[in-house]
Design an enzyme around this catalytic site. Structure first.
Site, short mmCIF file in Angstrom:
data_model
loop_
_atom_site.label_atom_id
_atom_site.label_comp_id
_atom_site.label_asym_id
_atom_site.label_seq_id
_atom_site.Cartn_x
_atom_site.Cartn_y
_atom_site.Cartn_z
CE1 TYR A 50 -4.29 -1.25 -0.19
CE2 TYR A 50 -3.26 -3.05 1.02
CZ TYR A 50 -4.31 -2.56 0.25
OH TYR A 50 -5.36 -3.38 -0.08
NE ARG A 53 -2.81 -0.02 -4.75
CZ ARG A 53 -4.00 -0.43 -4.31
NH1 ARG A 53 -4.07 -1.40 -3.41
NH2 ARG A 53 -5.10 0.11 -4.77
CG ASN A 86 -10.26 4.31 -9.63
OD1 ASN A 86 -10.51 3.11 -9.68
ND2 ASN A 86 -10.12 5.05 -10.71
CB VAL A 87 -8.33 3.81 -3.02
CG1 VAL A 87 -9.60 3.02 -2.74
CG2 VAL A 87 -7.23 2.89 -3.54
CG HIS A 105 -14.23 0.54 -2.68
ND1 HIS A 105 -13.95 -0.13 -3.86
CD2 HIS A 105 -15.48 0.14 -2.33
CE1 HIS A 105 -14.97 -0.89 -4.20
NE2 HIS A 105 -15.91 -0.74 -3.29
CB CYS A 147 -2.88 5.35 16.20
SG CYS A 147 -4.48 6.04 16.68
#
Length: 267
Positions: A50, A53, A86-87, A105, A147
């Protein structure tokens, strides 16, 4: 849309493995890897995928089709709304109003905690992932984002994954409310709705279902489905004799390129 900007196409296992060869060695498909449990059992692998990306999406420039689409949308009397699965944040980068975008999403460019149901925050522009591209793993777990609220646990992208009960959907829910308000205005004013669907496939059919639902909901609606491989409609979209001609299929890519002449190729 993103594929025509040069982003990898994850449709089909081979497409995913071409983009991420180490995953083939691990026998992991996109559907295997796009699951929340990886952030707990192997966070360096999860964020390797991720994070890579996220870096890629930051660098990618939206293609000219986004500009053409925005120019067309801005001419509409009642405005427009983008609904995307799409993200990658490409519509925002192309200049579309963020309050006119529904990311069903979520967004890879936003963070949430893997545990606490705290707030969603943008991935800082200053944060970069140190990834070994021979394995697509983050080199050190010490560098992974934490976090946003400060509980000390690992952060993850605010993306709806497969089998995901931990996703915080509040941002997408707010976007959906804006979208529904816009649709209600069109309903009240008896406005024709033109839907342009670009590249929405059947593997994860969220956008296709939304298109077909809106086509049925609005009596005076038109839909243009542009997809090089899956431009067909289910029978119920053409069951109404008054509307069957309003559902148009175009088996084309989102962006058409003009081939250069032989003289241009030598320049």
């Amino acid at each position: 849309m993103g594929v025509d900007s040069g982003l990898p196409d994850f449709r089909g296992q081979e497409g995913f493995w071409r983009a991420y060869p180490p995953m083939k060695q691990l026998n992991l498909s996109f559907y295997d890897l796009a699951r929340p449990e990886w952030f707990r059992k192997d966070p360096c692998l999860a964020w390797g995928f991720y994070g890579h990306r996220a870096e890629l999406y930051r660098k990618t420039i939206p293609h000219a089709g986004f500009t053409k689409l925005l120019q067309l949308a801005n001419k509409m009397k009642h405005g427009y709304f983008v609904v995307t699965s799409n993200v990658d944040g490409q519509f925002q980068k192309a200049g579309f109003d963020k309050d006119r975008i529904l990311e069903v999403h979520g967004s890879i460019l936003h963070l949430q905690c893997i545990d606490c149901k705290g707030k969603i925050v943008p991935l800082p522009d200053s944060y970069h992932f140190d990834i070994d591209e021979s394995t697509f793993r983050v080199r050190s777990s010490e560098t992974l984002p934490k976090c946003p609220v400060g509980c000390g646990k690992l952060a993850r992208p605010n993306v709806l994954l497969f089998g995901d009960w931990d996703w915080i959907g509040s941002q997408s829910e707010t976007q959906f409310d804006l979208f529904e308000n816009w649709l209600n205005t069109l309903d009240q004013e008896k406005v024709s709705l033109c839907i342009i669907e670009l590249g929405a496939g059947k593997a994860v059919p969220t956008i296709r279902h939304q298109t077909e639902t809106l086509f049925q909901r609005f009596q005076n609606s038109f839909v243009l489905r542009i997809n090089p491989r899956e431009s067909d409609f289910p029978p119920h979209c053409r069951s109404d004799p008054k509307k069957k001609e309003n559902a148009i299929s175009l088996p084309l890519p989102c962006l058409l390129y003009t081939s250069p002449s032989p003289r241009d190729r030598t320049r």
